[in-house]
Design a protein around this motif. Structure first.
Motif, PDB file in Angstrom:
ATOM      1  N   HIS A 203      22.069  22.136 -11.758  1.00 28.72           N
ATOM      2  CA  HIS A 203      20.967  21.476 -11.053  1.00 28.72           C
ATOM      3  C   HIS A 203      19.859  22.483 -10.765  1.00 28.72           C
ATOM      4  CE1 HIS A 203      19.212  18.191  -8.756  1.00 28.72           C
ATOM      5  NE2 HIS A 203      18.975  19.028  -7.769  1.00 28.72           N
ATOM      6  N   LEU A 204      19.102  22.820 -11.812  1.00 23.75           N
ATOM      7  CA  LEU A 204      17.978  23.739 -11.671  1.00 23.75           C
ATOM      8  C   LEU A 204      16.728  22.937 -11.353  1.00 23.75           C
ATOM      9  CD1 LEU A 204      18.673  26.131 -14.681  1.00 23.75           C
ATOM     10  CD2 LEU A 204      19.310  26.434 -12.291  1.00 23.75           C
ATOM     11  N   HIS A 205      16.320  22.973 -10.124  1.00 22.52           N
ATOM     12  CA  HIS A 205      15.162  22.208  -9.678  1.00 22.52           C
ATOM     13  C   HIS A 205      13.952  23.129  -9.604  1.00 22.52           C
ATOM     14  CE1 HIS A 205      13.238  19.365  -6.436  1.00 22.52           C
ATOM     15  NE2 HIS A 205      12.560  19.450  -7.537  1.00 22.52           N
ATOM     16  N   ARG A 206      13.919  23.976  -8.590  1.00 23.50           N
ATOM     17  CA  ARG A 206      12.819  24.929  -8.469  1.00 23.50           C
ATOM     18  C   ARG A 206      13.127  26.249  -9.160  1.00 23.50           C
ATOM     19  NH1 ARG A 206      12.739  21.406  -4.313  1.00 23.50           N
ATOM     20  NH2 ARG A 206      14.830  22.147  -3.828  1.00 23.50           N
ATOM     21  N   LEU A 207      14.315  26.394  -9.727  1.00 21.92           N
ATOM     22  CA  LEU A 207      14.685  27.576 -10.485  1.00 21.92           C
ATOM     23  C   LEU A 207      14.431  27.343 -11.967  1.00 21.92           C
ATOM     24  CD1 LEU A 207      18.117  28.338  -8.768  1.00 21.92           C
ATOM     25  CD2 LEU A 207      15.942  29.498  -8.336  1.00 21.92           C
TER      26      LEU A 207
ATOM     27  N   GLY B  46      19.176  28.954   5.288  1.00 21.56           N
ATOM     28  CA  GLY B  46      19.755  29.870   4.322  1.00 21.56           C
ATOM     29  C   GLY B  46      19.532  29.374   2.904  1.00 21.56           C
ATOM     30  N   VAL B  47      19.124  30.269   2.013  1.00 25.50           N
ATOM     31  CA  VAL B  47      18.933  29.905   0.600  1.00 25.50           C
ATOM     32  C   VAL B  47      20.288  30.102  -0.084  1.00 25.50           C
ATOM     33  CG1 VAL B  47      17.561  30.275  -1.476  1.00 25.50           C
ATOM     34  CG2 VAL B  47      16.543  30.668   0.778  1.00 25.50           C
ATOM     35  N   THR B  48      21.142  29.095   0.063  1.00 23.04           N
ATOM     36  CA  THR B  48      22.543  29.236  -0.331  1.00 23.04           C
ATOM     37  C   THR B  48      22.740  29.388  -1.838  1.00 23.04           C
ATOM     38  OG1 THR B  48      22.708  26.819  -0.174  1.00 23.04           O
ATOM     39  CG2 THR B  48      23.488  28.108   1.708  1.00 23.04           C
ATOM     40  N   ALA B  49      21.800  28.912  -2.654  1.00 24.15           N
ATOM     41  CA  ALA B  49      21.917  29.123  -4.101  1.00 24.15           C
ATOM     42  C   ALA B  49      21.943  30.608  -4.418  1.00 24.15           C
ATOM     43  CB  ALA B  49      20.756  28.441  -4.827  1.00 24.15           C
ATOM     44  N   THR B  50      21.101  31.363  -3.726  1.00 25.89           N
ATOM     45  CA  THR B  50      21.055  32.811  -3.937  1.00 25.89           C
ATOM     46  C   THR B  50      22.314  33.486  -3.429  1.00 25.89           C
ATOM     47  OG1 THR B  50      18.645  32.827  -3.779  1.00 25.89           O
ATOM     48  CG2 THR B  50      19.766  34.915  -3.421  1.00 25.89           C
TER      49      THR B  50
ATOM     50  N   ALA C  44      19.553  32.951 -14.260  1.00 22.37           N
ATOM     51  CA  ALA C  44      19.367  34.393 -14.090  1.00 22.37           C
ATOM     52  C   ALA C  44      18.586  34.730 -12.828  1.00 22.37           C
ATOM     53  CB  ALA C  44      18.659  34.977 -15.305  1.00 22.37           C
ATOM     54  N   GLN C  45      17.904  33.747 -12.248  1.00 23.76           N
ATOM     55  CA  GLN C  45      17.170  34.006 -11.009  1.00 23.76           C
ATOM     56  C   GLN C  45      18.108  34.168  -9.816  1.00 23.76           C
ATOM     57  OE1 GLN C  45      13.938  30.778 -12.221  1.00 23.76           O
ATOM     58  NE2 GLN C  45      13.352  31.800 -10.320  1.00 23.76           N
ATOM     59  N   VAL C  46      19.329  33.646  -9.915  1.00 25.46           N
ATOM     60  CA  VAL C  46      20.272  33.775  -8.798  1.00 25.46           C
ATOM     61  C   VAL C  46      21.613  34.378  -9.215  1.00 25.46           C
ATOM     62  CG1 VAL C  46      19.280  31.984  -7.329  1.00 25.46           C
ATOM     63  CG2 VAL C  46      20.907  31.339  -9.103  1.00 25.46           C
ATOM     64  N   TYR C  47      21.848  34.564 -10.522  1.00 24.41           N
ATOM     65  CA  TYR C  47      23.093  35.162 -11.000  1.00 24.41           C
ATOM     66  C   TYR C  47      22.797  36.485 -11.703  1.00 24.41           C
ATOM     67  CZ  TYR C  47      25.859  31.142  -9.726  1.00 24.41           C
ATOM     68  OH  TYR C  47      26.498  30.165  -8.998  1.00 24.41           O
ATOM     69  N   ALA C  48      23.599  37.484 -11.399  1.00 20.02           N
ATOM     70  CA  ALA C  48      23.399  38.811 -11.970  1.00 20.02           C
ATOM     71  C   ALA C  48      24.317  39.070 -13.156  1.00 20.02           C
ATOM     72  CB  ALA C  48      23.635  39.872 -10.897  1.00 20.02           C
ATOM     73  N   ILE C  49      25.040  38.065 -13.613  1.00 17.80           N
ATOM     74  CA  ILE C  49      25.959  38.191 -14.741  1.00 17.80           C
ATOM     75  C   ILE C  49      25.428  37.337 -15.902  1.00 17.80           C
ATOM     76  CG2 ILE C  49      28.027  38.706 -13.404  1.00 17.80           C
ATOM     77  CD1 ILE C  49      28.687  35.711 -13.435  1.00 17.80           C
ATOM     78  N   PRO C  50      25.894  37.594 -17.127  1.00 21.39           N
ATOM     79  CA  PRO C  50      25.489  36.737 -18.250  1.00 21.39           C
ATOM     80  C   PRO C  50      25.941  35.296 -18.018  1.00 21.39           C
ATOM     81  CG  PRO C  50      26.503  38.772 -19.046  1.00 21.39           C
ATOM     82  CD  PRO C  50      26.741  38.732 -17.569  1.00 21.39           C
ATOM     83  N   THR C  51      25.048  34.351 -18.271  1.00 23.34           N
ATOM     84  CA  THR C  51      25.362  32.934 -18.105  1.00 23.34           C
ATOM     85  C   THR C  51      24.946  32.168 -19.357  1.00 23.34           C
ATOM     86  OG1 THR C  51      23.221  32.441 -17.075  1.00 23.34           O
ATOM     87  CG2 THR C  51      25.032  33.033 -15.602  1.00 23.34           C
ATOM     88  N   THR C  52      25.718  31.148 -19.684  1.00 22.45           N
ATOM     89  CA  THR C  52      25.384  30.255 -20.794  1.00 22.45           C
ATOM     90  C   THR C  52      25.534  28.824 -20.315  1.00 22.45           C
ATOM     91  OG1 THR C  52      26.202  31.846 -22.439  1.00 22.45           O
ATOM     92  CG2 THR C  52      25.893  29.573 -23.171  1.00 22.45           C
ATOM     93  N   ILE C  53      24.550  27.995 -20.640  1.00 20.33           N
ATOM     94  CA  ILE C  53      24.572  26.589 -20.241  1.00 20.33           C
ATOM     95  C   ILE C  53      24.991  25.728 -21.429  1.00 20.33           C
ATOM     96  CG2 ILE C  53      23.167  24.632 -19.477  1.00 20.33           C
ATOM     97  CD1 ILE C  53      21.445  26.626 -17.924  1.00 20.33           C
TER      98      ILE C  53
ATOM     99  N   GLN D 224      20.154  24.080  -2.422  1.00 16.73           N
ATOM    100  CA  GLN D 224      19.272  24.789  -1.491  1.00 16.73           C
ATOM    101  C   GLN D 224      18.782  26.062  -2.176  1.00 16.73           C
ATOM    102  OE1 GLN D 224      18.565  23.390   1.489  1.00 16.73           O
ATOM    103  NE2 GLN D 224      17.155  24.979   2.174  1.00 16.73           N
ATOM    104  N   ASP D 225      17.722  25.901  -2.979  1.00 23.08           N
ATOM    105  CA  ASP D 225      17.206  27.025  -3.759  1.00 23.08           C
ATOM    106  C   ASP D 225      15.914  27.595  -3.188  1.00 23.08           C
ATOM    107  OD1 ASP D 225      15.501  24.949  -4.337  1.00 23.08           O
ATOM    108  OD2 ASP D 225      16.010  24.812  -6.463  1.00 23.08           O
ATOM    109  N   ALA D 226      15.537  27.142  -2.007  1.00 18.32           N
ATOM    110  CA  ALA D 226      14.331  27.642  -1.341  1.00 18.32           C
ATOM    111  C   ALA D 226      14.464  27.405   0.153  1.00 18.32           C
ATOM    112  CB  ALA D 226      13.078  26.949  -1.885  1.00 18.32           C
ATOM    113  N   CYS D 227      13.639  28.102   0.919  1.00 13.23           N
ATOM    114  CA  CYS D 227      13.629  27.926   2.376  1.00 13.23           C
ATOM    115  C   CYS D 227      12.466  27.007   2.745  1.00 13.23           C
ATOM    116  CB  CYS D 227      13.488  29.284   3.060  1.00 13.23           C
ATOM    117  SG  CYS D 227      13.464  29.199   4.859  1.00 13.23           S
ATOM    118  N   PHE D 228      12.777  25.819   3.241  1.00 13.73           N
ATOM    119  CA  PHE D 228      11.747  24.842   3.584  1.00 13.73           C
ATOM    120  C   PHE D 228      11.410  24.858   5.080  1.00 13.73           C
ATOM    121  CE2 PHE D 228      14.096  23.277  -0.102  1.00 13.73           C
ATOM    122  CZ  PHE D 228      13.064  23.131  -1.012  1.00 13.73           C
ATOM    123  N   HIS D 229      12.358  25.320   5.902  1.00 13.84           N
ATOM    124  CA  HIS D 229      12.162  25.383   7.341  1.00 13.84           C
ATOM    125  C   HIS D 229      12.657  26.735   7.841  1.00 13.84           C
ATOM    126  CE1 HIS D 229      11.331  21.071   7.237  1.00 13.84           C
ATOM    127  NE2 HIS D 229      12.453  20.918   6.554  1.00 13.84           N
TER     128      HIS D 229
END
Length: 301
Positions: free
Chosen positions: A131-135, A108-112, A139-148, A99-104
């Motif tokens: 699972h980055l779909h619309r993201l 709740g945008v639970t990814a954020t 870094a768009q939802v995490y404020a810490i360093p991330t590595t995939i 749930q990375d966006a609000c469709f209705h």
């Protein structure tokens, strides 16, 4: 800097793999329930000399169950109380990105929300193909360093070893990022199908008009990031078989399995299903320990 590995409950195999590859000790943690169901955690106080000033790495996949987040938060707090310099999290599977966006209105945008919670709990994060779909990035939802850590090379090696003349097939536009990378890893062509989703378990898949020539002399290998209900892979398998393609092998990165997907896939005409070992399941056949360790090294510096 010294690193210490601590497994979340049920994640001893992942933690042991990482500790071995990093040459780091794995310390035990006690996680249990009080009689009222609340979570109790303990890191032995005698571990203080080892933990003080060290990089503590918590290891375990995060599923949709809220208690797993609390286990991370409580163990991270206990490690800091013992003097850990930083606490990182290696979560081969990372939940709450759907749930990375609000469709209705009112959704709740639970990814954020989840990203904020986890960012307030650990200092860095390593995960496998989230699972980055619309993201565009974590870094768009995490404020810490991330590595995939990416599974493509390991999947490509598996396909090369087990499937002569493969055709890599993605069930939808979302899958092109994984399918193209796997195809490049094993030097095979790829094909992307067209999916329409009307609900969690209501999916249809169509083939491009010129798809028929693609599988001539080749074995289709369907690849998706997550197998949950399995509807996407099932409908893709049915579409391929109905068009006259050979029976496909299905490969998924994350074996979530909300329904009886494996039996349904075989009934639809697949030869079988293979998954990576981000979540323990009998279908696990592709190990991602090297990719995960490499991603952790980028955080350790």
């Amino acid at each position: 800097m010294a690193a210490i590995v601590i497994a979340l409950p049920g994640s001893d195999a992942h933690a042991a793999q990482l500790a071995s590859r990093l040459g780091a000790p794995q310390l035990p943690a006690e996680v249990r329930r009080f009689p009222d169901g609340e979570i109790y955690v303990r890191l032995d106080g005698e571990q203080r000399p080892a933990i003080a000033g060290a990089e503590v790495i918590l290891v375990g996949s995060l599923t949709g169950a809220g208690d797993r987040f609390l286990e991370v938060a409580f163990l991270a707090g206990a490690a800091r109380d013992l003097g850990a310099r930083r606490v990182g999290l290696v979560a081969p599977y990372l939940a709450y990105l759907r749930q990375d966006a609000c469709f209705h209105p009112g959704e709740g945008v639970t990814a954020t929300y989840y990203g904020r919670l986890l960012s307030s709990t650990v200092d860095w994060l390593v995960t496998v193909d989230p699972h980055l779909h619309r993201l565009d990035a974590l870094a768009q939802v995490y404020a810490i360093p991330t590595t995939i850590a990416h599974a493509a090379a390991a999947i490509g090696a598996y396909v090369t070893a087990h499937v002569p003349a493969p055709l890599l097939v993605g069930p939808d536009a979302e899958s092109v990022q994984w399918v193209a990378a796997v195809a490049a890893a094993c030097g095979a062509p790829h094909l992307i199908l067209q999916k329409t989703r009307r609900g969690d378990r209501d999916v249809s898949v169509a083939l491009p008009d010129d798809a028929g020539a693609a599988w001539a002399g080749r074995t289709p290998v369907l690849i998706d990031d997550i197998v949950s209900t399995g509807r996407t892979l099932i409908e893709a398998t049915r579409a391929l078989r109905a068009a006259g393609a050979p029976a496909p092998l299905c490969i998924a990165i994350h074996a979530v399995f909300a329904d009886a997907a494996l039996a349904d896939l075989r009934a639809a005409g697949a030869t079988g299903l293979v998954t990576c070992d981000t979540l323990a399941h009998p279908t696990n056949a592709i190990t991602l320990g090297d990719a995960i360790a490499g991603a952790v090294q980028t955080q350790l510096g």
